[in-house]
Scaffold this motif. Structure first.
Motif, PDB file in Angstrom:
ATOM      1  N   ALA A 279       0.808  -1.220   0.000  1.00 16.99           N
ATOM      2  CA  ALA A 279       0.000   0.000   0.000  1.00 16.99           C
ATOM      3  C   ALA A 279       0.842   1.270   0.000  1.00 16.99           C
ATOM      4  CB  ALA A 279      -0.939  -0.006   1.209  1.00 16.99           C
ATOM      5  N   PHE A 280       2.155   1.119   0.045  1.00 18.36           N
ATOM      6  CA  PHE A 280       3.061   2.266   0.066  1.00 18.36           C
ATOM      7  C   PHE A 280       2.906   3.111  -1.191  1.00 18.36           C
ATOM      8  CE2 PHE A 280       7.363   4.214  -0.096  1.00 18.36           C
ATOM      9  CZ  PHE A 280       7.409   4.750   1.179  1.00 18.36           C
ATOM     10  N   LYS A 281       2.581   2.496  -2.301  1.00 21.73           N
ATOM     11  CA  LYS A 281       2.455   3.199  -3.578  1.00 21.73           C
ATOM     12  C   LYS A 281       1.260   4.137  -3.620  1.00 21.73           C
ATOM     13  CE  LYS A 281       0.621   1.070  -7.014  1.00 21.73           C
ATOM     14  NZ  LYS A 281       0.354   0.169  -8.166  1.00 21.73           N
ATOM     15  N   GLU A 282       0.302   3.961  -2.716  1.00 24.69           N
ATOM     16  CA  GLU A 282      -0.873   4.824  -2.711  1.00 24.69           C
ATOM     17  C   GLU A 282      -0.564   6.213  -2.184  1.00 24.69           C
ATOM     18  OE1 GLU A 282      -3.839   2.813  -0.505  1.00 24.69           O
ATOM     19  OE2 GLU A 282      -3.918   1.062  -1.838  1.00 24.69           O
ATOM     20  N   THR A 283       0.479   6.337  -1.417  1.00 22.34           N
ATOM     21  CA  THR A 283       0.858   7.637  -0.856  1.00 22.34           C
ATOM     22  C   THR A 283       2.232   8.102  -1.305  1.00 22.34           C
ATOM     23  OG1 THR A 283       1.705   6.509   1.128  1.00 22.34           O
ATOM     24  CG2 THR A 283      -0.567   7.317   1.194  1.00 22.34           C
ATOM     25  N   HIS A 284       3.004   7.222  -1.938  1.00 19.90           N
ATOM     26  CA  HIS A 284       4.356   7.563  -2.376  1.00 19.90           C
ATOM     27  C   HIS A 284       4.498   7.189  -3.851  1.00 19.90           C
ATOM     28  CE1 HIS A 284       4.688   7.249   1.972  1.00 19.90           C
ATOM     29  NE2 HIS A 284       5.839   7.909   1.930  1.00 19.90           N
ATOM     30  N   ASN A 285       4.851   8.168  -4.657  1.00 16.20           N
ATOM     31  CA  ASN A 285       5.035   7.942  -6.085  1.00 16.20           C
ATOM     32  C   ASN A 285       6.485   7.588  -6.390  1.00 16.20           C
ATOM     33  OD1 ASN A 285       2.322   8.524  -6.663  1.00 16.20           O
ATOM     34  ND2 ASN A 285       2.749  10.727  -6.806  1.00 16.20           N
ATOM     35  N   LEU A 286       6.645   6.772  -7.435  1.00 11.92           N
ATOM     36  CA  LEU A 286       7.971   6.271  -7.807  1.00 11.92           C
ATOM     37  C   LEU A 286       8.819   7.379  -8.409  1.00 11.92           C
ATOM     38  CD1 LEU A 286       9.714   3.665  -8.032  1.00 11.92           C
ATOM     39  CD2 LEU A 286       8.845   3.441 -10.364  1.00 11.92           C
ATOM     40  N   VAL A 287      10.086   7.391  -8.027  1.00  9.84           N
ATOM     41  CA  VAL A 287      11.061   8.334  -8.564  1.00  9.84           C
ATOM     42  C   VAL A 287      12.256   7.533  -9.062  1.00  9.84           C
ATOM     43  CG1 VAL A 287      12.554  10.307  -8.079  1.00  9.84           C
ATOM     44  CG2 VAL A 287      10.334  10.117  -6.955  1.00  9.84           C
ATOM     45  N   LEU A 288      12.689   7.805 -10.295  1.00  7.69           N
ATOM     46  CA  LEU A 288      13.866   7.161 -10.879  1.00  7.69           C
ATOM     47  C   LEU A 288      14.949   8.198 -11.100  1.00  7.69           C
ATOM     48  CD1 LEU A 288      12.271   4.757 -13.529  1.00  7.69           C
ATOM     49  CD2 LEU A 288      12.787   4.319 -11.132  1.00  7.69           C
ATOM     50  N   ALA A 289      16.181   7.828 -10.819  1.00  2.85           N
ATOM     51  CA  ALA A 289      17.309   8.742 -10.950  1.00  2.85           C
ATOM     52  C   ALA A 289      18.519   7.983 -11.455  1.00  2.85           C
ATOM     53  CB  ALA A 289      17.609   9.419  -9.610  1.00  2.85           C
ATOM     54  N   GLU A 331       8.526   8.868  -3.110  1.00  5.04           N
ATOM     55  CA  GLU A 331       8.387  10.051  -2.279  1.00  5.04           C
ATOM     56  C   GLU A 331       6.965  10.563  -2.338  1.00  5.04           C
ATOM     57  OE1 GLU A 331      11.222  12.795  -3.803  1.00  5.04           O
ATOM     58  OE2 GLU A 331      12.967  11.746  -2.955  1.00  5.04           O
ATOM     59  N   THR A 332       6.547  11.179  -1.268  1.00  3.40           N
ATOM     60  CA  THR A 332       5.191  11.732  -1.216  1.00  3.40           C
ATOM     61  C   THR A 332       5.064  12.984  -2.066  1.00  3.40           C
ATOM     62  OG1 THR A 332       5.823  12.956   0.778  1.00  3.40           O
ATOM     63  CG2 THR A 332       4.779  10.809   1.088  1.00  3.40           C
ATOM     64  N   THR A 333       6.145  13.717  -2.244  1.00  6.95           N
ATOM     65  CA  THR A 333       6.101  14.960  -3.013  1.00  6.95           C
ATOM     66  C   THR A 333       6.362  14.760  -4.492  1.00  6.95           C
ATOM     67  OG1 THR A 333       8.442  15.346  -2.532  1.00  6.95           O
ATOM     68  CG2 THR A 333       6.830  16.314  -1.016  1.00  6.95           C
ATOM     69  N   ALA A 334       6.602  13.551  -4.912  1.00  2.00           N
ATOM     70  CA  ALA A 334       6.909  13.287  -6.321  1.00  2.00           C
ATOM     71  C   ALA A 334       5.632  13.219  -7.140  1.00  2.00           C
ATOM     72  CB  ALA A 334       7.684  11.986  -6.461  1.00  2.00           C
ATOM     73  N   PRO A 335       5.626  13.769  -8.351  1.00  2.00           N
ATOM     74  CA  PRO A 335       4.444  13.662  -9.200  1.00  2.00           C
ATOM     75  C   PRO A 335       4.282  12.252  -9.745  1.00  2.00           C
ATOM     76  CG  PRO A 335       6.221  14.725 -10.395  1.00  2.00           C
ATOM     77  CD  PRO A 335       6.717  14.531  -8.993  1.00  2.00           C
ATOM     78  N   LEU A 336       3.059  11.886 -10.013  1.00  2.00           N
ATOM     79  CA  LEU A 336       2.771  10.573 -10.581  1.00  2.00           C
ATOM     80  C   LEU A 336       2.980  10.630 -12.089  1.00  2.00           C
ATOM     81  CD1 LEU A 336       1.788   7.686 -10.182  1.00  2.00           C
ATOM     82  CD2 LEU A 336      -0.552   8.513 -10.435  1.00  2.00           C
ATOM     83  N   LEU A 337       4.071  10.032 -12.559  1.00  2.00           N
ATOM     84  CA  LEU A 337       4.436  10.049 -13.971  1.00  2.00           C
ATOM     85  C   LEU A 337       4.524   8.630 -14.500  1.00  2.00           C
ATOM     86  CD1 LEU A 337       7.281  12.745 -13.904  1.00  2.00           C
ATOM     87  CD2 LEU A 337       4.887  13.077 -14.538  1.00  2.00           C
ATOM     88  N   PRO A 338       4.289   8.441 -15.798  1.00  2.98           N
ATOM     89  CA  PRO A 338       4.449   7.094 -16.377  1.00  2.98           C
ATOM     90  C   PRO A 338       5.889   6.616 -16.234  1.00  2.98           C
ATOM     91  CG  PRO A 338       3.262   8.547 -17.875  1.00  2.98           C
ATOM     92  CD  PRO A 338       3.799   9.415 -16.784  1.00  2.98           C
ATOM     93  N   MET A 339       6.040   5.315 -16.015  1.00  5.42           N
ATOM     94  CA  MET A 339       7.383   4.767 -15.851  1.00  5.42           C
ATOM     95  C   MET A 339       8.200   4.904 -17.125  1.00  5.42           C
ATOM     96  SD  MET A 339       6.729   1.348 -13.571  1.00  5.42           S
ATOM     97  CE  MET A 339       5.924   1.450 -11.967  1.00  5.42           C
ATOM     98  N   GLU A 340       7.554   4.827 -18.278  1.00  5.43           N
ATOM     99  CA  GLU A 340       8.279   5.000 -19.523  1.00  5.43           C
ATOM    100  C   GLU A 340       8.920   6.388 -19.601  1.00  5.43           C
ATOM    101  OE1 GLU A 340       4.887   2.157 -20.080  1.00  5.43           O
ATOM    102  OE2 GLU A 340       5.171   4.159 -19.216  1.00  5.43           O
ATOM    103  N   GLN A 341       8.197   7.393 -19.119  1.00  6.44           N
ATOM    104  CA  GLN A 341       8.745   8.739 -19.115  1.00  6.44           C
ATOM    105  C   GLN A 341       9.900   8.865 -18.129  1.00  6.44           C
ATOM    106  OE1 GLN A 341       5.781  11.758 -18.493  1.00  6.44           O
ATOM    107  NE2 GLN A 341       7.279  13.409 -18.195  1.00  6.44           N
ATOM    108  N   LEU A 342       9.769   8.211 -16.980  1.00  3.95           N
ATOM    109  CA  LEU A 342      10.848   8.246 -16.001  1.00  3.95           C
ATOM    110  C   LEU A 342      12.105   7.560 -16.533  1.00  3.95           C
ATOM    111  CD1 LEU A 342       8.818   7.394 -12.769  1.00  3.95           C
ATOM    112  CD2 LEU A 342       9.639   9.643 -13.482  1.00  3.95           C
ATOM    113  N   LEU A 343      11.940   6.452 -17.250  1.00  3.28           N
ATOM    114  CA  LEU A 343      13.086   5.734 -17.801  1.00  3.28           C
ATOM    115  C   LEU A 343      13.795   6.528 -18.878  1.00  3.28           C
ATOM    116  CD1 LEU A 343      11.613   2.124 -18.047  1.00  3.28           C
ATOM    117  CD2 LEU A 343      13.495   2.846 -16.575  1.00  3.28           C
TER     118      LEU A 343
END
Length: 439
Positions: A279-289, A331-343
């Motif tokens: 359930a962590f994904k419901e409040t924290h969006n994925l960030v790739l760096a 992170e909670t402050t990260a925008p919800l973006l498609p993973m393809e865009q993050l990659l």
């Protein structure tokens, strides 16, 4: 040795009884081989008989030696051909055409591996799940049965640490995609060599098994390796994790082995995954760096598994993740973006290979092919209006922030107008008036 065994009884008999009578000699000759018996009947000289026996024995010995050498050489050639056939049979799966919809997952019963198996099956892949003991994979099988997709799951008993290289090749089978999410157990804190044996040696054996053994062998299309944040760092908190028998150091060695192999890869370095639940994904969006960006952070096992599924889903996604080292946190402050865009924002460590003939072209290339060149007589489109952020930074676009409140960045609280300064003439007149009044 055959000569001694063959001639010793008659030779001893003749040497100890050189002057024996012809009847005794005839009796002794009955126990000789046919050639020696014929020689005894044709000659009465003991010395001549010994010479004939020795010559016939040497001839027979040479013949038997030649036959034995031929037999040994035939056996050696048969053994060599058998070993060659065994090696060819062991490498047979790699020589055949690989199946593009089959994924081999190492560590399929782990927290990341089991979720990755379910995500890949939901995407339509057939999964060869490598487990050390099939009896311990009941929870994995039951979770796939709940999806009613158990036909797409195949359990393969394969212990990368103890399995021979041929066994690992056979376990991979015709899979064209490989996922490796193995690691030393945190519960076995007293296992000093665990990170070395599992995080490095077992992973390296899988990489060597995936690598084609000949030019005609079919290659694996993509290899995803899950390691950890801080594998290339020496400061805090990496040194704390390395107290677990150098686990980050050995994970880095596994990364280097994969990079040096030349196999198309994606290395995922997730943050801490012990505490976050699904359930962590419901409040924290994925960030790739890119690599060596973060020193800490958290991400759930499910988010990492979804990232694995996204990379493997299409050819264009695998191109977007081609030879990249990706750090993943949430992170909670990260925008919800498609993973393809993050990659797509992560730089690649290697130039891309030309796509195969049967690969589907990426969407952007298809759209670019359909666009026709513009007519030179037509007016050019107007230049894009600079964004406020570009104006503030002197014409250069500012780096995108991870905050979802960037739209309100230009807003400021209202303030009362400040009083205007008086002109110089009015101030001089006022000063003169004050002087006259004082005088």
């Amino acid at each position: 040795m055959d000569t001694i065994v063959f001639l010793s009884p008659p030779l001893l008999l003749m040497s100890h009884r050189p002057h024996a009578s012809s009847s005794a000699y005839t009796t002794a000759s009955r126990h000789l081989p046919p050639l020696a018996a014929a020689a005894a009947s044709s000659s009465s000289s003991p010395r001549l008989l010994i010479k004939q026996q020795m010559s016939s024995s040497i001839i027979g010995n040479n013949h038997s030696t030649r036959q034995r050498s031929l037999l040994l050489s035939s056996r050696a050639s048969a053994a060599s051909s058998a070993s060659t056939a065994t090696a060819a049979a062991a490498l047979a799966p790699a020589q055949k055409e690989r199946e593009k919809d089959v994924v081999f997952v190492a560590g399929a019963t782990g927290r990341v591996g089991s979720r990755a198996v379910r995500e890949l099956i939901k995407l339509g892949f057939r999964v060869r799940a490598a487990v050390r003991n099939a009896q311990r994979a009941t929870s994995l099988v039951q979770s796939v049965q709940q999806l009613k997709l158990e036909a797409q799951l195949e359990l393969v008993e394969c212990d990368l640490e103890k399995q021979a290289q041929e066994g690992i090749v056979s376990a991979i089978g015709h899979a064209s995609l490989v996922v490796c999410s193995i690691g030393a157990s945190e519960k076995e804190i007293l296992d000093v060599t665990g990170p070395y044996r599992i995080d490095y040696m077992a992973t390296n054996k899988l990489v060597q098994a995936v690598w084609p053994h000949s030019a005609s062998a079919a290659k694996v299309e993509h290899f995803i390796l899950v390691t950890s944040l801080g594998t290339n760092k020496i400061g805090f908190p990496a040194f704390l994790l390395n107290l677990f028998w150098g686990v980050l150091y050995w994970k880095r060695r596994a990364e280097e082995a994969l990079i040096a192999s030349g196999i198309p890869y994606t290395i995922i370095r997730p943050g801490g995954m012990e505490r976050p639940t699904d359930a962590f994904k419901e409040t924290h969006n994925l960030v790739l760096a890119p690599e060596d960006t973060y020193v800490g952070g958290q991400v759930s096992n499910l988010q990492v598994a979804e990232l694995i599924g996204c990379i493997m889903a299409t050819n264009s996604n695998r191109r977007a993740a081609y030879c990249k080292i990706v750090e993943a946190v949430a992170e909670t402050t990260a925008p919800l973006l498609p993973m393809e865009q993050l990659l797509s924002t992560i730089p690649s460590k290697r130039e891309r290979e030309p796509p195969a003939a049967d690969d589907e072209p990426p969407e952007d290339e298809t759209e670019a092919a359909e666009v026709k060149p513009s007519d030179p007589k037509q007016p050019e489109p107007p230049a894009p209006v600079a964004e406020p952020s570009e104006t503030r930074t002197g014409g250069k676009a500012a780096e995108p922030t991870l905050s979802p409140y960037t739209a309100y960045e230009a807003l400021k609280p209202p303030s009362s107008p400040s009083p205007k300064q008086s002109s110089s003439k009015a101030s001089q007149a006022q000063a003169q008036q004050m002087q006259e009044t004082a005088s």
